[in-house]
Design a protein around this motif. Sequence first.
Motif, PDB file in Angstrom:
ATOM      1  N   VAL A   1       0.828  -1.209   0.000  1.00 58.20           N
ATOM      2  CA  VAL A   1       0.000   0.000   0.000  1.00 58.20           C
ATOM      3  C   VAL A   1       0.860   1.255   0.000  1.00 58.20           C
ATOM      4  O   VAL A   1       0.567   2.240  -0.704  1.00 58.20           O
ATOM      5  CB  VAL A   1      -0.950  -0.004   1.221  1.00 58.20           C
ATOM      6  CG1 VAL A   1      -1.668   1.348   1.350  1.00 58.20           C
ATOM      7  CG2 VAL A   1      -1.961  -1.135   1.100  1.00 58.20           C
ATOM      8  N   SER A   2       1.945   1.246   0.763  1.00 60.04           N
ATOM      9  CA  SER A   2       2.783   2.451   0.868  1.00 60.04           C
ATOM     10  C   SER A   2       3.615   2.711  -0.377  1.00 60.04           C
ATOM     11  O   SER A   2       3.970   3.862  -0.669  1.00 60.04           O
ATOM     12  CB  SER A   2       3.701   2.328   2.091  1.00 60.04           C
ATOM     13  OG  SER A   2       4.581   1.221   1.949  1.00 60.04           O
ATOM     14  N   ARG A   3       3.919   1.680  -1.155  1.00 61.20           N
ATOM     15  CA  ARG A   3       4.786   1.814  -2.318  1.00 61.20           C
ATOM     16  C   ARG A   3       4.021   1.924  -3.623  1.00 61.20           C
ATOM     17  O   ARG A   3       4.595   2.280  -4.657  1.00 61.20           O
ATOM     18  CB  ARG A   3       5.742   0.631  -2.404  1.00 61.20           C
ATOM     19  CG  ARG A   3       6.733   0.581  -1.240  1.00 61.20           C
ATOM     20  CD  ARG A   3       7.577  -0.676  -1.293  1.00 61.20           C
ATOM     21  NE  ARG A   3       8.487  -0.771  -0.153  1.00 61.20           N
ATOM     22  CZ  ARG A   3       9.282  -1.784   0.092  1.00 61.20           C
ATOM     23  NH1 ARG A   3       9.279  -2.834  -0.750  1.00 61.20           N
ATOM     24  NH2 ARG A   3      10.077  -1.787   1.142  1.00 61.20           N
ATOM     25  N   SER A   4       2.751   1.595  -3.619  1.00 61.43           N
ATOM     26  CA  SER A   4       1.971   1.619  -4.859  1.00 61.43           C
ATOM     27  C   SER A   4       1.203   2.924  -4.973  1.00 61.43           C
ATOM     28  O   SER A   4       0.591   3.395  -4.013  1.00 61.43           O
ATOM     29  CB  SER A   4       0.992   0.436  -4.898  1.00 61.43           C
ATOM     30  OG  SER A   4       1.700  -0.782  -4.845  1.00 61.43           O
TER      31      SER A   4
ATOM     32  N   THR B   1      -4.554  -1.731  -5.419  1.00 67.84           N
ATOM     33  CA  THR B   1      -5.852  -2.359  -5.681  1.00 67.84           C
ATOM     34  C   THR B   1      -5.916  -3.709  -4.986  1.00 67.84           C
ATOM     35  O   THR B   1      -4.884  -4.326  -4.682  1.00 67.84           O
ATOM     36  CB  THR B   1      -6.076  -2.563  -7.193  1.00 67.84           C
ATOM     37  OG1 THR B   1      -5.014  -3.378  -7.723  1.00 67.84           O
ATOM     38  CG2 THR B   1      -6.104  -1.235  -7.924  1.00 67.84           C
ATOM     39  N   ALA B   2      -7.120  -4.181  -4.739  1.00 64.63           N
ATOM     40  CA  ALA B   2      -7.335  -5.485  -4.104  1.00 64.63           C
ATOM     41  C   ALA B   2      -8.361  -6.247  -4.914  1.00 64.63           C
ATOM     42  O   ALA B   2      -9.296  -5.671  -5.476  1.00 64.63           O
ATOM     43  CB  ALA B   2      -7.804  -5.308  -2.666  1.00 64.63           C
ATOM     44  N   LYS B   3      -8.202  -7.546  -4.969  1.00 65.34           N
ATOM     45  CA  LYS B   3      -9.121  -8.399  -5.689  1.00 65.34           C
ATOM     46  C   LYS B   3      -9.556  -9.540  -4.790  1.00 65.34           C
ATOM     47  O   LYS B   3      -8.730 -10.192  -4.156  1.00 65.34           O
ATOM     48  CB  LYS B   3      -8.449  -8.960  -6.945  1.00 65.34           C
ATOM     49  CG  LYS B   3      -9.345  -9.899  -7.754  1.00 65.34           C
ATOM     50  CD  LYS B   3      -8.598 -10.443  -8.967  1.00 65.34           C
ATOM     51  CE  LYS B   3      -9.480 -11.404  -9.758  1.00 65.34           C
ATOM     52  NZ  LYS B   3      -8.754 -11.971 -10.939  1.00 65.34           N
TER      53      LYS B   3
END
Length: 543
Positions: free
Chosen positions: A240-243, A247-249
């Motif tokens: 989450v911190s690097r993107s 997104t989540a699936k």
Amino acid sequence: MKIMEKYTNITIIITLFFFNRYAVANEAVSTTKLYIVYMGEHSYPDSDSVISSNHELLASVAGSFGQAKEAITHHYHKSFRGFSAKLTPEQAQKLRETESVISVFESKTNQLHTTHSWDFLGVNNVPQNNAKVESKSDTIVGVIDTGIWPESESFNDNGLGPVPKRFKGECVAGDQFTVNNCNRKIIGARIYPKGYEAKYGPLESFNATFFRRRCKRGLQYVIPTTVLDRNEVQVLQNYVSRSKNPTAKISPTKTILNATRAPKMAFFSSIGPNTITPDIIKPDITAPGVRILAAWSPVSIESTAGRSVDYNIISGTSMSCPHASGIAAMVKSHHPSWSPAAIKSAIMTTANAMDNTKRAILQNPSDSPASPFNYGSGHVNPIAALDPGLVYDFGSKDLIDFLCSTRAYATQIQMLTGKKVACKSPPVPMYDLNYPSIGVANMNGSVTIVRTVTYYGHGPAVFDSKVELDSPTGVKVKATVKPKQLKFKEAGEKMIFSVSFVADKTNHGSLVFGSLTWSSGNKYKVRSPIGLNLASAIQVRGK
């Protein structure tokens, strides 16, 4: 298996003492409390004679026969004589002073503590050592619990034989439970509400919230949930911190077996050392207890978001217990003459101390290596437990020696045995109880422990010893086994051996773990965990 048939009075009384959980009288209503009066073995011809004698005894302190009948809530008349009754402290003391009474103690309230489990445990694989796993329909198991939902498919009796003729129990009707709820699987049921009602009032009027790891066990989720451990959380947070656009699936649920290291010790598992008798390594064993598919009462809907379900995913020691109990019942069905200690030994000495990758079992959530204070002897191996090779057995006399070694008062021991006990002088060390594990809570330089093993196998056999110790840096401990080799001619033969430990250097409170394994070729590996506390800061009770 007739669970209570082989037990001694000492075992039965210990069971009553710890499991009469609802038997405390309501102090807010009266000055009486519920007590258990124990009088040991009896020679009365029938239960009516015992009950009549109980009434006469209590009448001598209660004032009249009628008052005695009203005060008594339950009679014990099968394996021993006794009763539970609502008494004043003064009446309880008078009974203690009566010659025929061994002990009088107040009842206490104690709190209670499968999908592919059997595949995971290897029960459905090719049996080890050519041991045949057969259905033994004459096995009888006794369960103490807060209730049962007999309509569950888990209690379906399809494929089971008739109820064993030697079963002496009953199917007693209760609230929304009829004799028709019993079948060839639930062969009997009894309810003991009087002690419970003495504290909480009539069952019908009690707040249902009270009943609602009491019905909750482990962690429950009311919406679809994904549970992440500490390492998985770290991976997610890093993503989450690097993107820029994380997104989540959510994919369809499917079970993936053998994808991770298992077993792994859950964070809620009990952890040693044993603070009361530290020379006995605790826990004894570990069994599946995380996210277990278990039968569920469809009317218990508060923790399932108002949904009525027949099965639920539950985690907790309450899930491990049925697995271990089922394995014990399976071992008993194949060895009807074995004592509870022998069954425990078979389960402990055949357990796995390594995970499915042949590496050390880890503990969650740290993923650090676990120790015998986490998993005891290891993770249960049901098939191996059927044919353990060697057994560490002990009986009531050994337990009395053990109690003497804890510096228990003679009067305390007499409350359990019903007889005066003369403790040996000097007492047998606590670490010499013939237990399937080796624990020394206070090793100051050197110590020698003694064990006796009984051979259960076919034909002659030779067992070789191997000791492995994992000492902290700077601490060296040498172990010597005498004799190093055990030679048996036939099943049932017993042999004594000793293990001497000598520490070259003792650090205050240093813990040394390890194992002693007796091997007979590739057929048997009888493993006992070792736990040594060098120059221990743990004080043995009474010293």
